[in-house]
Write an enzyme that holds these catalytic residues in place. Sequence first.
Site, PDB file in Angstrom:
ATOM      1  N   LYS A 104      -0.812   4.825   4.975  1.00 48.43           N
ATOM      2  CA  LYS A 104      -1.707   3.899   5.671  1.00 48.43           C
ATOM      3  C   LYS A 104      -1.208   3.704   7.103  1.00 48.43           C
ATOM      4  CE  LYS A 104      -3.976  -0.507   4.802  1.00 48.43           C
ATOM      5  NZ  LYS A 104      -5.309   0.124   4.645  1.00 48.43           N
ATOM      6  N   HIS A 128       0.823  -1.206   0.000  1.00 46.87           N
ATOM      7  CA  HIS A 128       0.000   0.000   0.000  1.00 46.87           C
ATOM      8  C   HIS A 128       0.864   1.266   0.000  1.00 46.87           C
ATOM      9  CE1 HIS A 128      -3.210  -2.790   1.196  1.00 46.87           C
ATOM     10  NE2 HIS A 128      -4.053  -1.883   0.747  1.00 46.87           N
TER      11      HIS A 128
END
Lengths: 253, 253, 253, 253
Positions: free
Chosen positions: A142, A138
Amino acid sequence: MTAVEPVRVGVLGARGRMGTEVCRAVEGTEDLDLVAMVDEGDWLFSLADADTQVAVDFTHPSTVADNIRFCIDQNIHCVVGTSGIDSALLDTIRGWLEPKPELGVMVVPNFGIGAVLSMRFAAQAARYFESVEIVELHHPNKADAPSGTAYRTAQMIAEARADAGLGPGPDATTHDPDHARGAVVDGVHVHAVRMAGLVAHQQVMLGTAGETLVIRHDSLDRASFMPGVLLAVRSVASRPGLTVGLESVLDLD
Amino acid sequence: MTAVEPVRVGVLGARGRMGTEVCRAVEGTEDLDLVAMVDEGDWLFSLADADTQVAVDFTHPSTVADNIRFCIDQNIHCVVGTSGIDSALLDTIRGWLEPKPELGVMVVPNFGIGAVLSMRFAAQAARYFESVEIVELHHPNKADAPSGTAYRTAQMIAEARADAGLGPGPDATTHDPDHARGAVVDGVHVHAVRMAGLVAHQQVMLGTAGETLVIRHDSLDRASFMPGVLLAVRSVASRPGLTVGLESVLDLD
Amino acid sequence: MTAVEPVRVGVLGARGRMGTEVCRAVEGTEDLDLVAMVDEGDWLFSLADADTQVAVDFTHPSTVADNIRFCIDQNIHCVVGTSGIDSALLDTIRGWLEPKPELGVMVVPNFGIGAVLSMRFAAQAARYFESVEIVELHHPNKADAPSGTAYRTAQMIAEARADAGLGPGPDATTHDPDHARGAVVDGVHVHAVRMAGLVAHQQVMLGTAGETLVIRHDSLDRASFMPGVLLAVRSVASRPGLTVGLESVLDLD
Amino acid sequence: MTAVEPVRVGVLGARGRMGTEVCRAVEGTEDLDLVAMVDEGDWLFSLADADTQVAVDFTHPSTVADNIRFCIDQNIHCVVGTSGIDSALLDTIRGWLEPKPELGVMVVPNFGIGAVLSMRFAAQAARYFESVEIVELHHPNKADAPSGTAYRTAQMIAEARADAGLGPGPDATTHDPDHARGAVVDGVHVHAVRMAGLVAHQQVMLGTAGETLVIRHDSLDRASFMPGVLLAVRSVASRPGLTVGLESVLDLD
């Protein structure tokens, strides 16, 4: 040939990020008509006034229950993408639906068809391979590791392996002072990469002596959820009662 | 055109796993002649008797120093693949070579050209990307995590980034109770996958807003080291003195 | 608890490449007993003499029909991996099985569980994505391009898309003088890579605006077929009649 | 310590797609000052009036020559990203620069650092592997196959292999009726995938018996060019004369 009437669709949360995309997506189809756009401060009854057949809810955990209640009351089928629907609320919805056996409510935690398919494929394949590991990748903003999707995928894999009588995969690691082997979720190793230039990606890797299978899903933007939303909108009327998850409307035979 | 005489090659440790492969590889070429195969119990002087020009040593940490000493004494160039050569021994070898300025000794920790290239490329690229992470993937019988190669690659990347004034990549992770983010080696995240069906693989991933670069190396069997061995054998005579690592004989301009 | 008797297994073509692996794999299990090994020049009746319950046939197109006939006649269930079984022979086998409703024959073109799963997943997913392409990658000694597996996968994908009312994916290519876009099999683009260092790999790539799904299968050696063979051996007795393909014995719900 | 004055930067084509991004990128740095933004209809002399030290040109093939001429005349270093600069114009620029030995002009066909690095790595590695193939993957709106970058990469690989005395990789394909083996550019096979959900990606695959090396580059949006533009702006003043390509300012030792 008789022309089929387009389904009349209303959107709750129509000015939000997801709602805006949904309005655009519905307008881009021929078999669906966007007849009502409702957001904070608007009158819920405009849904009913417009003869809405299917409502799509992308609002807020604090209002979603009221919205669903209203739709059921007005005989409007309902596709719910708002988060925060726990099992107690699911039970409540089932109760509301009891007197209306022809009505459908579909609660969908993840509209990404690719994500739903990869989780299902991973769980199906997991019973036929010695080893399974997950690498999720990701963007670096995050906060949580591993991702919720990776966590859920690991659980589904673990259930499938338990059903098939399989334990964890072989692993002779005796020296791993810095946790290079990653997290272990229900016996499944999960690795989280965080990198500039990435969006949201997940790779399930399965292996047996002599062969490996990799199922990789890459999600690049919110547009990728729209096919799933449209699929739910088109399916909900023919699925009376409460349905949870997109998986049940995918044709996977 | 005058025919070029093949180089006369001798192998020390000729009956071992690597030695056997080296003998076969040398015999498979036209520009190299296998003139001596020596193993435990054989007479070292058979190397000299056969007019060996280049010796390849895949023996044992306990004998390699004597072998190198003997080769230098007999004016035989030397390619050394045996492990366990520390910096003290390297200094000793330099001393032995001093009176013989025309002689070459090449000590090579890793003959995998692909592995050497990927480490170098990773280090070169690392100064131009915000984020770098390493995923190494191996068969499940490996005892250590991360792998030695991943460890060394992380160090090379960290040095290159330090030179370029770069710190660690961006990472907003605040919640990672199970170490899904893997090991951190000199500031570089390293993830270790262990799976049946795998052999030895490494993936360096680099990213900056809007783009990613992945350098992946897959090593499937011992045969993959032979091109590196042959390259060293062909280069050693023209590289007097001590050379460490295959990298210096790769033409990378 | 009563101990379950191991299943008595006989191998036809026991000295061939695949047969040898099958014998070894059966001997490596606890629930299967290797009771007969038959090859060219051996007496088929030794199968019956050893009370074989399941025969595995990896012989030759010229003898496989006789072998199956013999097994059915002797009430031995049969798993057939020999190639060259056309639909006429399948019909013949069905005829032979009619008087023996309790007997099972399983004809399996591909015992690779990973390969079978990836083809199935690809076909299931193909109806939910705008674009699908196949990249198959093999060692450079392969004579045909694309591979038979890629060809079959493309056909399965095309059937699934036709069922779902989908045509070929979007493609604005107007200038491709050298066929960089590869082969088109039933409307699906197939690309064939041939490279030293590879064995047998296939990647099905699916895409829709904003997301992609990749299903990749890597097959590294013959050992990878054994789990599929053992699965078939264990399943055939409980599947009377003729079964074609491993897929039907995989549990994919 | 004396503070370093920021470099004074002017942008030509400041309202175009790339120019807008460049203005934003320059403003986002501390060592560069955006002092002039010029577009169609604006007065070129505003560059000089603002004491611009480095001009960045993202305009149009029809005006770029005049712009460069003007900058040289005004003693402004120049970074040129506009396309359509052929070798005749390069010669002309060299002529213009002759009387100004302290001035730098940098013409950059591709500002993607990742793309430039992958091409270079691919060419360097190509001389050490038996086989090399390219798979390029793009969105389905692209008209040409293969991509310009893949074409150029194949040429660079072919040159490197020719230098090293290598021919094409091994390939036993005898049956490929539908061109699954793709395009052949200077002896290098190039495969073009076109798929919804993709942006711009390229994968160079290299293989030798027992090992493979893959260099993959993914470009997701225009932002990825900005680090390359800033690198050129910072380097041009210290590189008098004409420089072509970003590669020469990357530190790759």
